[in-house]
Design a protein around this motif. Structure first.
Motif, mmCIF file in Angstrom:
data_model
loop_
_atom_site.group_PDB
_atom_site.id
_atom_site.type_symbol
_atom_site.label_atom_id
_atom_site.label_comp_id
_atom_site.label_asym_id
_atom_site.label_seq_id
_atom_site.Cartn_x
_atom_site.Cartn_y
_atom_site.Cartn_z
ATOM 1 N N VAL A 161 -6.185 -3.669 -2.310
ATOM 2 C CA VAL A 161 -5.724 -2.389 -2.862
ATOM 3 C C VAL A 161 -4.637 -2.631 -3.910
ATOM 4 O O VAL A 161 -4.643 -2.011 -4.986
ATOM 5 C CB VAL A 161 -5.220 -1.456 -1.745
ATOM 6 C CG1 VAL A 161 -4.764 -0.127 -2.329
ATOM 7 C CG2 VAL A 161 -6.306 -1.216 -0.706
ATOM 8 N N PHE A 165 -4.899 -1.486 -7.837
ATOM 9 C CA PHE A 165 -3.886 -0.616 -8.442
ATOM 10 C C PHE A 165 -3.133 -1.332 -9.563
ATOM 11 O O PHE A 165 -2.776 -0.720 -10.578
ATOM 12 C CB PHE A 165 -2.908 -0.117 -7.370
ATOM 13 C CG PHE A 165 -3.399 1.083 -6.621
ATOM 14 C CD1 PHE A 165 -4.640 1.082 -5.996
ATOM 15 C CD2 PHE A 165 -2.634 2.230 -6.537
ATOM 16 C CE1 PHE A 165 -5.102 2.189 -5.305
ATOM 17 C CE2 PHE A 165 -3.079 3.350 -5.850
ATOM 18 C CZ PHE A 165 -4.321 3.318 -5.227
ATOM 19 N N LEU A 178 4.312 5.762 -6.612
ATOM 20 C CA LEU A 178 3.272 5.767 -5.593
ATOM 21 C C LEU A 178 3.657 6.647 -4.406
ATOM 22 O O LEU A 178 4.762 6.555 -3.889
ATOM 23 C CB LEU A 178 3.043 4.329 -5.112
ATOM 24 C CG LEU A 178 1.978 4.066 -4.060
ATOM 25 C CD1 LEU A 178 0.600 4.392 -4.598
ATOM 26 C CD2 LEU A 178 2.039 2.603 -3.619
ATOM 27 N N MET A 180 2.435 7.370 -0.476
ATOM 28 C CA MET A 180 1.629 6.684 0.532
ATOM 29 C C MET A 180 1.871 7.293 1.909
ATOM 30 O O MET A 180 3.017 7.480 2.320
ATOM 31 C CB MET A 180 1.954 5.190 0.541
ATOM 32 C CG MET A 180 1.048 4.362 1.434
ATOM 33 S SD MET A 180 0.994 2.600 0.945
ATOM 34 C CE MET A 180 2.724 2.158 0.915
ATOM 35 N N ASN A 182 0.129 7.653 6.196
ATOM 36 C CA ASN A 182 -0.718 6.962 7.169
ATOM 37 C C ASN A 182 -0.893 7.775 8.439
ATOM 38 O O ASN A 182 -0.014 8.550 8.842
ATOM 39 C CB ASN A 182 -0.132 5.593 7.528
ATOM 40 C CG ASN A 182 1.149 5.680 8.330
ATOM 41 O OD1 ASN A 182 2.217 5.946 7.769
ATOM 42 N ND2 ASN A 182 1.061 5.453 9.640
ATOM 43 N N ALA A 195 1.500 -2.628 3.601
ATOM 44 C CA ALA A 195 1.380 -2.119 2.233
ATOM 45 C C ALA A 195 2.726 -1.875 1.559
ATOM 46 O O ALA A 195 2.876 -2.142 0.359
ATOM 47 C CB ALA A 195 0.558 -0.839 2.234
ATOM 48 N N ILE A 235 -2.077 6.972 -1.951
ATOM 49 C CA ILE A 235 -2.777 6.139 -0.970
ATOM 50 C C ILE A 235 -2.617 6.759 0.412
ATOM 51 O O ILE A 235 -1.513 7.146 0.798
ATOM 52 C CB ILE A 235 -2.211 4.706 -0.931
ATOM 53 C CG1 ILE A 235 -2.510 3.976 -2.245
ATOM 54 C CG2 ILE A 235 -2.791 3.915 0.236
ATOM 55 C CD1 ILE A 235 -1.866 2.609 -2.320
ATOM 56 N N TRP A 237 -3.673 5.717 4.410
ATOM 57 C CA TRP A 237 -4.300 4.855 5.421
ATOM 58 C C TRP A 237 -4.801 5.793 6.516
ATOM 59 O O TRP A 237 -4.133 6.027 7.513
ATOM 60 C CB TRP A 237 -3.297 3.828 5.935
ATOM 61 C CG TRP A 237 -2.712 3.007 4.826
ATOM 62 C CD1 TRP A 237 -1.428 3.040 4.369
ATOM 63 C CD2 TRP A 237 -3.389 2.031 4.022
ATOM 64 N NE1 TRP A 237 -1.258 2.158 3.331
ATOM 65 C CE2 TRP A 237 -2.451 1.523 3.095
ATOM 66 C CE3 TRP A 237 -4.704 1.560 3.985
ATOM 67 C CZ2 TRP A 237 -2.793 0.547 2.152
ATOM 68 C CZ3 TRP A 237 -5.034 0.591 3.040
ATOM 69 C CH2 TRP A 237 -4.098 0.095 2.149
ATOM 70 N N PHE A 261 -6.655 7.044 -3.312
ATOM 71 C CA PHE A 261 -7.262 6.156 -2.314
ATOM 72 C C PHE A 261 -7.122 6.762 -0.927
ATOM 73 O O PHE A 261 -6.013 7.117 -0.506
ATOM 74 C CB PHE A 261 -6.557 4.792 -2.347
ATOM 75 C CG PHE A 261 -7.009 3.813 -1.284
ATOM 76 C CD1 PHE A 261 -7.906 2.802 -1.588
ATOM 77 C CD2 PHE A 261 -6.509 3.880 0.022
ATOM 78 C CE1 PHE A 261 -8.308 1.885 -0.620
ATOM 79 C CE2 PHE A 261 -6.900 2.972 0.991
ATOM 80 C CZ PHE A 261 -7.807 1.971 0.664
ATOM 81 N N THR A 262 -8.231 6.893 -0.227
ATOM 82 C CA THR A 262 -8.222 7.231 1.193
ATOM 83 C C THR A 262 -9.010 6.147 1.929
ATOM 84 O O THR A 262 -9.839 5.465 1.326
ATOM 85 C CB THR A 262 -8.837 8.611 1.460
ATOM 86 O OG1 THR A 262 -10.049 8.748 0.707
ATOM 87 C CG2 THR A 262 -7.871 9.722 1.062
ATOM 88 N N ALA A 263 -8.776 5.986 3.226
ATOM 89 C CA ALA A 263 -9.315 4.813 3.917
ATOM 90 C C ALA A 263 -10.664 5.084 4.591
ATOM 91 O O ALA A 263 -11.675 5.274 3.917
ATOM 92 C CB ALA A 263 -8.283 4.289 4.903
ATOM 93 N N VAL A 370 -11.942 -3.059 -1.141
ATOM 94 C CA VAL A 370 -11.818 -1.775 -1.838
ATOM 95 C C VAL A 370 -13.140 -1.424 -2.512
ATOM 96 O O VAL A 370 -13.779 -2.279 -3.135
ATOM 97 C CB VAL A 370 -10.713 -1.805 -2.921
ATOM 98 C CG1 VAL A 370 -10.531 -0.412 -3.534
ATOM 99 C CG2 VAL A 370 -9.399 -2.309 -2.345
#
Length: 399
Positions: A161, A165, A178, A180, A182, A195, A235, A237, A261-263, A370
């Motif tokens: 990832v 990026f 960024l 982020m 989770n 991360a 992002i 997680w 971005f999603t997981a 990814v």
């Protein structure tokens, strides 16, 4: 050489068997435990249960599992663990003690696999996990020598990832800011922990971070707060329900970022089915060599047998882990679990995702990290060495 590709040996055995009388045939119970209800039911419905069905179909279509000259037709005993680790453990105990299952397939998800590892070890069951992502594989394999990890660790995934990026930033497609978030379970916590320092070391600035409980119903406050921080990239997680919910909220809030971005579940066919053109450019965990013949053949058979498309990440790995178990049982020629576990340690296996080879119980083979939706297909853009990666593209808004 200690390691060898078992399909070559299997081919010799099959050729030799042609000249032998038809083997006796019996029924063998195979146990499977994974969510059918609870927060992770949606993910298991896409990734896990259809591959149990496909593998059993394929083995039985070949005449059954050949164990020491006896052909066993597989019969599955299924349990819903309700996304509850306690239920997972109870189901494994029941499968062994009451149902008489000779094979017990591993459960679904990082958390449920880690919770169940001690009970599989207690029963001496080979446990070739296919949906667990952890950097603790070495430590866990020392504690539980029957447990094998195939999907890669948090460090490798995070590295992919960061690589994607960084490529976008260096081209001027995104800035350094960024956001982020989770899911607060073993999967999300470990990836977030890896991360944060990795992105900071790469020169990114974390302008927003948050965690949310597994099963959260309303993630609009998370996305509102993320947007307020004015990030250049986002992002998560995330697990399947939150992957969909966060994407939906990003569209509602019109979160304008150059990378989104999603997981888990980003690679699901249902993701592009739900979001259509808005999925274009979305990044997610995993990926495959989507244009490769091996994946396309597997995907076509998956859809033909189960009526559903596989996902573009862990589906093929789930099936591959069953192939490893199948090939080892047939090579050993008995249900001696200690011998089966040793065989897995000592050999390499040809599977639908390519060669699987274990180094201290950890997948020694390169894996995808990814993927990105491009032209309606979730294509691999970063890996730890797989061929077939395509160039990562910026997210051009929510069309």
């Amino acid at each position: 050489m200690k390691r060898r590709t078992f399909t070559t040996l299997a081919a010799i055995a099959v050729a030799a068997a042609v000249a032998l009388p038809a083997a006796a045939q019996e029924t063998l119970k195979v146990g499977a435990v994974a969510p059918k209800t609870g927060p992770l039911a949606g993910g298991a419905t896409v990734t896990y249960w259809p591959n149990v069905q496909l593998w059993v179909h394929d083995v039985n279509a070949r005449g059954g599992l050949d164990v020491g000259g006896t052909k066993y037709m597989l019969e599955v005993v299924e349990y819903d663990d309700q996304t509850n680790p306690g239920q997972t453990i109870q189901a494994v105990q029941r499968l062994v003690n009451q149902d008489g299952a000779q094979i017990v397939l591993p459960p679904y998800s990082t958390g449920l696999n880690l919770a169940a590892a001690p009970i599989y070890n207690r029963f001496g069951l080979p446990m070739v996990t296919s949906t667990a992502t952890t950097d603790k594989a070495g430590e866990l394999s020392q504690q539980f020598p029957n447990v094998f990890f195939t999907l890669g660790g948090a460090q490798g995934i995070v590295g992919g990832v960061v690589e994607a990026f960084t490529a976008l930033r260096d081209r001027g497609d995104i800035g350094n800011k960024l956001a982020m978030v989770n899911v607060a379970d073993a999967f999300g916590i470990e990836l977030m922990g890896q991360a944060k320092p990795a992105f900071e070391a790469a020169g990114f600035e974390l302008v927003y971070e948050s965690s949310y409980p597994l099963g959260s119903q309303d993630l609009s406050p998370v996305m509102k707060a993320a947007k307020a921080a004015a990030p250049d990239a986002f992002i998560a997680w995330s697990y399947p329900p939150d992957t969909f919910a966060l994407t939906e909220q990003a569209i509602v809030e019109d979160l304008q970022v150059g990378a989104f971005f999603t997981a888990v579940a980003t690679a699901f066919p249902g993701y592009v089915g739900r979001f259509g053109a808005q999925a274009e450019g979305v990044l997610g965990i995993g990926g495959v060599y989507a244009d490769g013949a091996a994946f396309q053949e597997y995907a076509a058979r998956h859809e033909q047998v189960t009526g559903a498309k596989p996902d573009f990440w862990a589906s093929a790995m789930v099936y591959s882990s069953f192939q490893v178990l199948e090939q080892s049982i047939e090579a050993v020629g008995s249900f001696d679990n200690a011998a089966i576990i040793q065989h897995i340690k000592d050999n390499a296996f040809e599977t639908v995702i390519g060669t699987l080879d274990f180094d201290e119980n950890n997948n020694n083979t390169s894996f995808w990290t990814v993927g990105q939706w491009q032209g309606g297909v979730f294509k691999g853009v970063a890996s730890t060495g797989r061929e077939g990666a395509v160039e990562v593209l910026p997210k051009a808004g929510w069309n």
